[in-house]
Design a protein around this motif. Structure first.
Motif, PDB file in Angstrom:
ATOM      1  N   GLY A 270       0.821  -1.205   0.000  1.00 21.76           N
ATOM      2  CA  GLY A 270       0.000   0.000   0.000  1.00 21.76           C
ATOM      3  C   GLY A 270       0.858   1.260   0.000  1.00 21.76           C
ATOM      4  O   GLY A 270       2.087   1.199  -0.138  1.00 21.76           O
TER       5      GLY A 270
ATOM      6  N   VAL B 158       1.467   3.517   2.517  1.00 26.42           N
ATOM      7  CA  VAL B 158       2.378   3.589   3.671  1.00 26.42           C
ATOM      8  C   VAL B 158       3.392   2.443   3.612  1.00 26.42           C
ATOM      9  O   VAL B 158       4.585   2.632   3.896  1.00 26.42           O
ATOM     10  CB  VAL B 158       1.578   3.539   4.995  1.00 26.42           C
ATOM     11  CG1 VAL B 158       2.520   3.462   6.189  1.00 26.42           C
ATOM     12  CG2 VAL B 158       0.671   4.770   5.123  1.00 26.42           C
TER      13      VAL B 158
ATOM     14  N   GLY C 222      -1.647  -8.895  -0.515  1.00 21.18           N
ATOM     15  CA  GLY C 222      -2.787  -9.718  -0.878  1.00 21.18           C
ATOM     16  C   GLY C 222      -2.711 -10.409  -2.226  1.00 21.18           C
ATOM     17  O   GLY C 222      -3.653 -11.094  -2.615  1.00 21.18           O
TER      18      GLY C 222
ATOM     19  N   LYS D 195       1.534  -8.176  -6.461  1.00 24.62           N
ATOM     20  CA  LYS D 195       2.039  -7.136  -5.550  1.00 24.62           C
ATOM     21  C   LYS D 195       3.309  -7.604  -4.851  1.00 24.62           C
ATOM     22  O   LYS D 195       4.237  -6.813  -4.645  1.00 24.62           O
ATOM     23  CB  LYS D 195       0.976  -6.812  -4.501  1.00 24.62           C
ATOM     24  CG  LYS D 195      -0.213  -6.047  -5.049  1.00 24.62           C
ATOM     25  CD  LYS D 195      -1.003  -5.543  -3.867  1.00 24.62           C
ATOM     26  CE  LYS D 195      -2.352  -5.031  -4.264  1.00 24.62           C
ATOM     27  NZ  LYS D 195      -3.058  -4.469  -3.114  1.00 24.62           N
TER      28      LYS D 195
ATOM     29  N   ILE E 261       0.280   1.619  13.060  1.00 22.78           N
ATOM     30  CA  ILE E 261      -0.106   2.699  12.149  1.00 22.78           C
ATOM     31  C   ILE E 261      -1.577   2.612  11.775  1.00 22.78           C
ATOM     32  O   ILE E 261      -2.270   3.621  11.686  1.00 22.78           O
ATOM     33  CB  ILE E 261       0.783   2.668  10.874  1.00 22.78           C
ATOM     34  CG1 ILE E 261       2.205   3.055  11.258  1.00 22.78           C
ATOM     35  CG2 ILE E 261       0.238   3.606   9.809  1.00 22.78           C
ATOM     36  CD1 ILE E 261       3.155   3.190  10.091  1.00 22.78           C
ATOM     37  N   GLY E 262      -2.056   1.398  11.522  1.00 23.13           N
ATOM     38  CA  GLY E 262      -3.455   1.248  11.111  1.00 23.13           C
ATOM     39  C   GLY E 262      -3.981  -0.131  11.443  1.00 23.13           C
ATOM     40  O   GLY E 262      -3.239  -1.020  11.856  1.00 23.13           O
TER      41      GLY E 262
ATOM     42  N   ILE F 197      -6.503  -1.878   9.281  1.00 23.58           N
ATOM     43  CA  ILE F 197      -7.436  -1.991   8.155  1.00 23.58           C
ATOM     44  C   ILE F 197      -8.208  -3.308   8.151  1.00 23.58           C
ATOM     45  O   ILE F 197      -9.327  -3.355   7.657  1.00 23.58           O
ATOM     46  CB  ILE F 197      -6.723  -1.723   6.809  1.00 23.58           C
ATOM     47  CG1 ILE F 197      -7.744  -1.361   5.731  1.00 23.58           C
ATOM     48  CG2 ILE F 197      -5.855  -2.887   6.371  1.00 23.58           C
ATOM     49  CD1 ILE F 197      -7.180  -0.668   4.530  1.00 23.58           C
TER      50      ILE F 197
ATOM     51  N   TYR G  77     -11.586  -2.470   9.931  1.00 25.54           N
ATOM     52  CA  TYR G  77     -12.411  -1.283   9.700  1.00 25.54           C
ATOM     53  C   TYR G  77     -13.869  -1.637   9.410  1.00 25.54           C
ATOM     54  O   TYR G  77     -14.777  -0.918   9.779  1.00 25.54           O
ATOM     55  CB  TYR G  77     -11.842  -0.437   8.558  1.00 25.54           C
ATOM     56  CG  TYR G  77     -10.509   0.232   8.878  1.00 25.54           C
ATOM     57  CD1 TYR G  77     -10.059   0.330  10.190  1.00 25.54           C
ATOM     58  CD2 TYR G  77      -9.708   0.754   7.889  1.00 25.54           C
ATOM     59  CE1 TYR G  77      -8.845   0.919  10.482  1.00 25.54           C
ATOM     60  CE2 TYR G  77      -8.492   1.358   8.173  1.00 25.54           C
ATOM     61  CZ  TYR G  77      -8.071   1.433   9.474  1.00 25.54           C
ATOM     62  OH  TYR G  77      -6.868   2.025   9.758  1.00 25.54           O
TER      63      TYR G  77
ATOM     64  N   PHE H 160       0.526   6.021  16.690  1.00 22.18           N
ATOM     65  CA  PHE H 160       0.634   7.480  16.512  1.00 22.18           C
ATOM     66  C   PHE H 160      -0.278   7.935  15.382  1.00 22.18           C
ATOM     67  O   PHE H 160      -0.708   7.128  14.551  1.00 22.18           O
ATOM     68  CB  PHE H 160       2.087   7.893  16.193  1.00 22.18           C
ATOM     69  CG  PHE H 160       2.534   7.494  14.813  1.00 22.18           C
ATOM     70  CD1 PHE H 160       2.934   6.197  14.549  1.00 22.18           C
ATOM     71  CD2 PHE H 160       2.535   8.405  13.763  1.00 22.18           C
ATOM     72  CE1 PHE H 160       3.333   5.820  13.279  1.00 22.18           C
ATOM     73  CE2 PHE H 160       2.935   8.034  12.483  1.00 22.18           C
ATOM     74  CZ  PHE H 160       3.332   6.731  12.251  1.00 22.18           C
TER      75      PHE H 160
ATOM     76  N   MET I   2      -9.171   0.926  -3.113  1.00 20.28           N
ATOM     77  CA  MET I   2      -8.041   0.965  -2.185  1.00 20.28           C
ATOM     78  C   MET I   2      -8.333   0.088  -0.975  1.00 20.28           C
ATOM     79  O   MET I   2      -7.509  -0.719  -0.542  1.00 20.28           O
ATOM     80  CB  MET I   2      -7.772   2.425  -1.788  1.00 20.28           C
ATOM     81  CG  MET I   2      -6.662   2.643  -0.791  1.00 20.28           C
ATOM     82  SD  MET I   2      -7.201   2.482   0.918  1.00 20.28           S
ATOM     83  CE  MET I   2      -8.297   3.881   1.079  1.00 20.28           C
ATOM     84  N   LEU I   3      -9.545   0.196  -0.437  1.00 16.35           N
ATOM     85  CA  LEU I   3      -9.880  -0.618   0.737  1.00 16.35           C
ATOM     86  C   LEU I   3      -9.892  -2.115   0.382  1.00 16.35           C
ATOM     87  O   LEU I   3      -9.615  -2.956   1.229  1.00 16.35           O
ATOM     88  CB  LEU I   3     -11.245  -0.205   1.301  1.00 16.35           C
ATOM     89  CG  LEU I   3     -11.296   1.183   1.936  1.00 16.35           C
ATOM     90  CD1 LEU I   3     -12.714   1.542   2.328  1.00 16.35           C
ATOM     91  CD2 LEU I   3     -10.379   1.286   3.155  1.00 16.35           C
TER      92      LEU I   3
ATOM     93  N   GLY J 193       0.761   0.893  -3.932  1.00 14.69           N
ATOM     94  CA  GLY J 193       1.227   2.223  -3.543  1.00 14.69           C
ATOM     95  C   GLY J 193       0.045   3.147  -3.264  1.00 14.69           C
ATOM     96  O   GLY J 193      -1.094   2.704  -3.101  1.00 14.69           O
TER      97      GLY J 193
END
Ligand SMILES: NC(=O)c1ccc[n+]([C@@H]2O[C@H](COP(=O)([O-])OP(=O)(O)OC[C@H]3O[C@@H](n4cnc5c(N)ncnc54)[C@H](OP(=O)(O)O)[C@@H]3O)[C@@H](O)[C@H]2O)c1
Length: 280
Positions: free
Chosen positions: A98, A100, A121, A125, A186-187, A189, A192, A217, A262-263, A269
């Motif tokens: 992705g 980040v 995934g 990639k 960081i996340g 996902i 979500y 953060f 994107m999700l 990227g």
């Protein structure tokens, strides 16, 4: 996307725009600015709501939204301020393909990281990450349990985990972190869309016994590092040692599909939507 979202108002988002009309001497027509007015083709902004973009020779405009934007800054803060990465240290990065994740991989290489392992995934990639970005090994998290896949990918353990995903991969990483390891949150996902789903157990004893540090953060609390990011990354972009990874989708009308794509992992990227009518 809990809280704070109003119906019938454009979604917030990071944007590079060109000033097409100005009522203040503080903003000149033609100037390029960064703002957060989001999903709209035209925005009215006050000078204090924008950041003027410095122009660096040889650096594409999209880079101000990807590797030099909030995405790159997130990766930079994660490595330099939260992980405090030291030369030779081994890393695992989730959602490595992705925005980040690719920036994290490329910066980690420039900062002298040791073995760099990622998860993503798809095989395509994974190939991009090992051939272009500089990852040593990448696994597809659909191919088995995170504990098995990660155990095989890093048989000697890791010093740092940069986590964009949470859930199973987070629990697995606690198991393979070495003494004094750092876990950069960081996340999340993977959660979500299912915030109430049961979470895999993290071995809390590991955190004590290996003296691990887990720290999350928000990049919005580190905006003062933007200039430092430029100083670090721009010379490498100009020399060709660093490149932005981007999926650019043309047409403002495609913005919802781009976001959902994107999700769902359709991007490699940073996802960027370009408004054709504004191109010069
Ligand atoms: N803390 C902060 O200040 C900050 C700032 C920016 C972003 N973030 C967070 O950082 C993470 C990455 O953001 P980004 O903008 O760079 O997005 P991104 O990584 O470009 O896109 C999200 C990627 O997540 C992967 N993914 C989707 N569902 C998944 C699942 N269930 N399990 C594992 N992977 C999944 C997909 O790739 P695959 O093909 O690998 O599935 C997708 O491409 C997000 O969690 C975001 O919220 C945090």
């Amino acid at each position: 996307m809990p809280g704070g979202f109003v119906l019938d108002a454009p979604l917030e988002g990071r944007t590079v725009g060109r000033v097409i009309a100005s009522r203040t001497p503080r903003l000149a027509e033609g100037e390029l600015v960064f703002h957060r007015q989001g999903w709209r083709t035209h925005a009215v902004v006050a000078p204090e709501e924008i950041r003027r973009l410095p122009r660096f020779d040889g650096v594409p405009l999209t880079a101000y939204l990807s590797i030099l934007g909030g995405t790159g800054l997130t990766a930079y803060v994660g490595l330099t301020r939260i992980a405090r990465l030291r030369e030779g240290e081994d890393l695992f990065v989730s959602a490595a393909a992705g925005g980040v994740g690719t920036a994290t991989g490329r910066f980690a290489r420039l900062l002298g990281a040791g073995r760099l392992v990622g998860s993503t995934g798809s095989a395509a990639k994974a190939a991009h990450l090992t051939h272009e970005v500089g990852y040593d090994a990448v696994f597809d998290y659909h191919d088995g349990t995170a504990a098995d896949l990660l155990g095989k990918a890093v048989p000697d353990g890791i010093d740092v985990f940069v986590d964009n995903v949470g859930g199973e991969q987070l629990a697995a990483a606690v198991g393979v972190l070495r003494q004094f390891g750092r876990l950069v949150r960081i996340g999340t996902i993977s959660q979500y869309n299912t915030p109430d789903a049961p979470q895999p157990r993290i071995n809390h004893a590991d955190i004590v016994e290996k003296s691990l540090r887990m720290e999350g953060f928000l990049v919005s609390n580190y905006r003062e590092l933007q200039q430092e990011l430029y100083e670090f990354a721009v010379p490498h972009l100009q020399s060709g040692r660093l490149a932005p990874d981007e999926t650019v989708i043309d047409g403002f009308e495609n913005i919802v599909g781009a976001f959902l794509g994107m999700l769902r992992g359709q991007n490699t990227g940073k996802t960027i939507v370009r408004d054709r009518t504004q191109q010069k």
